[in-house]
Design a protein around this motif. Structure first.
Motif, mmCIF file in Angstrom:
data_model
loop_
_atom_site.group_PDB
_atom_site.id
_atom_site.type_symbol
_atom_site.label_atom_id
_atom_site.label_comp_id
_atom_site.label_asym_id
_atom_site.label_seq_id
_atom_site.Cartn_x
_atom_site.Cartn_y
_atom_site.Cartn_z
ATOM 1 N N UNK A 375 0.826 -1.211 0.000
ATOM 2 C CA UNK A 375 0.000 0.000 0.000
ATOM 3 C C UNK A 375 0.855 1.254 0.000
ATOM 4 N N UNK A 376 1.962 1.244 0.735
ATOM 5 C CA UNK A 376 2.836 2.410 0.903
ATOM 6 C C UNK A 376 2.046 3.580 1.498
ATOM 7 N N UNK A 377 1.579 3.332 2.735
ATOM 8 C CA UNK A 377 0.846 4.344 3.480
ATOM 9 C C UNK A 377 1.730 5.562 3.737
ATOM 10 N N UNK A 378 1.087 6.715 3.839
ATOM 11 C CA UNK A 378 1.827 7.936 4.146
ATOM 12 C C UNK A 378 2.193 8.016 5.624
ATOM 13 N N UNK A 379 1.328 7.540 6.489
ATOM 14 C CA UNK A 379 1.660 7.412 7.911
ATOM 15 C C UNK A 379 0.626 6.499 8.543
ATOM 16 N N UNK A 412 9.023 -3.599 14.242
ATOM 17 C CA UNK A 412 9.237 -3.878 12.821
ATOM 18 C C UNK A 412 8.212 -3.141 11.963
ATOM 19 N N UNK A 413 6.980 -3.103 12.420
ATOM 20 C CA UNK A 413 5.939 -2.352 11.698
ATOM 21 C C UNK A 413 6.294 -0.871 11.653
ATOM 22 N N UNK A 419 10.205 4.296 7.196
ATOM 23 C CA UNK A 419 10.938 4.340 5.934
ATOM 24 C C UNK A 419 10.020 4.748 4.787
ATOM 25 N N UNK A 420 8.847 4.122 4.713
ATOM 26 C CA UNK A 420 7.918 4.430 3.628
ATOM 27 C C UNK A 420 7.420 5.866 3.726
ATOM 28 N N UNK A 478 12.530 17.384 3.738
ATOM 29 C CA UNK A 478 11.502 16.629 4.449
ATOM 30 C C UNK A 478 12.126 15.663 5.445
ATOM 31 N N UNK A 479 11.341 15.334 6.473
ATOM 32 C CA UNK A 479 11.603 14.182 7.329
ATOM 33 C C UNK A 479 10.460 13.197 7.078
ATOM 34 N N UNK A 480 10.405 12.128 7.868
ATOM 35 C CA UNK A 480 9.311 11.175 7.720
ATOM 36 C C UNK A 480 7.981 11.785 8.141
#
Length: 494
Positions: A375-379, A412-413, A419-420, A478-480
């Motif tokens: 999915x590559x969620x934004x947060x 791990x999650x 990272x994503x 940007x940061x995460x």
């Protein structure tokens, strides 16, 4: 009048750790010899919206809000029961407040909200300093309960309602920026997720009538607000049926369509049509109910933000079935694919994820990790499973994952999501984002902070802008979690 009230009241926010552990407190308003009310709110946006209703009810009873708990005549803790940490935090806070009560014996302490609904007996028996216990559907009764407590009796009302929506109460805006506001569109929840206490603490689902919702949003816009967030435990299941006395309602200004019932997509459109200058957000969506109609409505209106909070909770179908989420992994991914197909990759998506649910295997945990990668969620909001007494999961399943394994899986999650999030934000470097200015940055008075359409926090030099302005910001770093940039003049595409 409402605008003047908004200028004198605000909520003070601690650093947001996780969604259900955020704490907000009321600040001072002119008292004019009124009794002083201190409200400390824990948890979700729904709780913060409820505190605004409580402030309104108590203002009519002659109280003014304060940020000074030591001088308060009445102290309300509006509580969250979704995780054990939140409940323990409230218990600790009650012990601290007992010191104030001993110094000032006339002070009354009330516990409101979800924890009050779930733990009425324990709060009255174990926490002897609690004078008032009130559930989320009984806030109209607070003035009577306070009067009762002033006589030395315990004021208690935790009855759940099938009708209460507080539609006729104008909330006192406890957010001082005068720019963003919460608008509750429904209450309760009919989704019996096995891990969740909300159906037991907030009752059955009921939708507020669309007339009052649109009027509240219109009034906010007229008072200078630039953004509203439509709130519900599951906004996608919003459905209002016209009573017999109301034969039809116009739900589409463009073609004059008349409907005897209104769904969420139609309500979203009605609010969006108030003005293109009014941003519209909503939370929370449920994967089983979010429809393509909603997605096409978002696409149709530029002022409906391209951001969806779509809790996954887990990436494995067996675990989702145990959670009673009523969808499987494939269904969830199909909804994600629909969002990408209709709204594009630029639409931001966030999630909730639980690590270490009952009997979760290592392979099933890996399914959650692979869901994040797909999915590559934004947060996201990520938690280790916390068993809640009285829930279906607590009754049926053993909480059998050791704490250290839960924490390792949660880590791990979080690592993957961090990272994503950074990678998603890095793709925005060099783009221009439309930002609604909300406040001065906490780190520098020379910077403003606001959010983009995709709900990304953006910091940029304040120059001559003011709170409430829309500013086009070129993203340079940007940061995460946060974007940085500077204001530019957006060149129209010919």
């Amino acid at each position: 009048m409402e605008n003047r009230i908004a200028e004198t009241l605000k909520i003070l926010t601690e650093e947001d750790k996780v969604a259900c552990e955020t704490v907000r407190i009321s600040e001072n308003e002119p008292a004019f010899n009124k009794k002083l009310l201190f409200i400390e709110s824990y948890g979700c946006q729904m709780n913060f919206a409820d505190s605004e209703i409580v402030a309104s009810v108590m203002r009519e009873a002659g109280f003014a809000t304060t940020s000074d708990v030591d001088n308060a005549d009445l102290i309300f803790l509006n509580t969250c029961a979704i995780r054990d940490n939140a409940e323990q935090r409230v218990r600790t806070r009650l012990r601290q407040l007992n010191v104030i009560k001993k110094k000032k014996p006339g002070t009354l302490i009330g516990v409101l909200g979800c924890m009050a609904e779930r733990l009425k007996a324990k709060l009255l028996e174990e926490e002897k300093m609690v004078d008032i216990v009130t559930g989320p559907d009984a806030y109209r009764d607070l003035p009577r309960l306070v009067e009762e407590a002033e006589t030395g009796q315990k004021g208690v009302n935790v009855f759940l309602s099938r009708e209460e929506t507080y539609a006729d109460i104008s909330p006192i805006r406890l957010n001082s920026n005068g720019v963003t506001a919460l608008v509750s569109i429904m209450r309760g929840c009919d989704n019996m997720c096995s891990f969740c206490v909300v159906p037991m603490t907030r009752g059955r689902e009921r939708s507020r009538d669309p007339f009052s919702i649109v009027k509240e949003a219109q009034d906010l816009f007229d008072d200078g607000y630039k953004e509203v967030t439509l709130l519900g435990q599951n906004v996608d299941s919003y459905k209002w049926q016209a009573p017999n006395s109301v034969t039809a309602i116009s739900t589409n200004v463009d073609n004059g369509t008349l409907e005897t019932q209104v769904n969420f997509a139609q309500l979203l459109e009605m609010v969006a049509q108030i003005s293109p200058e009014l941003r519209v957000r909503f939370s929370t969506s449920h994967p089983k109910d979010i429809t393509d109609e909603v997605l096409h409505t978002i696409k149709k209106y530029d002022n409906i933000c391209k951001y969806i909070h779509l809790p996954a909770q887990h990436g494995n179908s067996r675990v989702l079935e145990m959670m009673n989420r009523t969808y499987n992994r494939e269904w969830y991914l199909e909804r994600i694919d629909s969002i990408r197909r209709i709204l594009g990759d630029e639409c931001a998506i966030s999630h909730d994820m639980i690590a270490g649910f009952c009997s979760e295997t290592e392979e099933e945990h890996q399914d959650s990790l692979s869901l994040l990668e797909y999915v590559r969620f934004d947060f996201g909001y990520m938690f280790a499973y916390s068993e809640r007494p009285g829930t279906l999961a607590a009754k049926k399943y053993a909480d059998d994952i050791p704490a250290d394994i839960k924490q390792r899986r949660l880590a791990e999650i979080i690592d993957i999501q961090q990272r994503i999030s950074l990678e998603r934000n890095q793709k925005l470097i060099g783009t221009v984002q439309k930002v609604l200015v909300e406040n001065t940055s906490k780190r520098s008075v020379n910077d403003f902070t606001g959010r983009s359409d995709q709900n990304k926090r953006v910091i940029f030099p304040r120059e001559n802008f003011k709170v409430g302005d829309y500013v086009d910001v070129l993203i340079t770093d940007t940061t995460a979690a946060t974007l940085r940039g500077y204001a530019v003049e957006k060149v129209p595409v010919s």
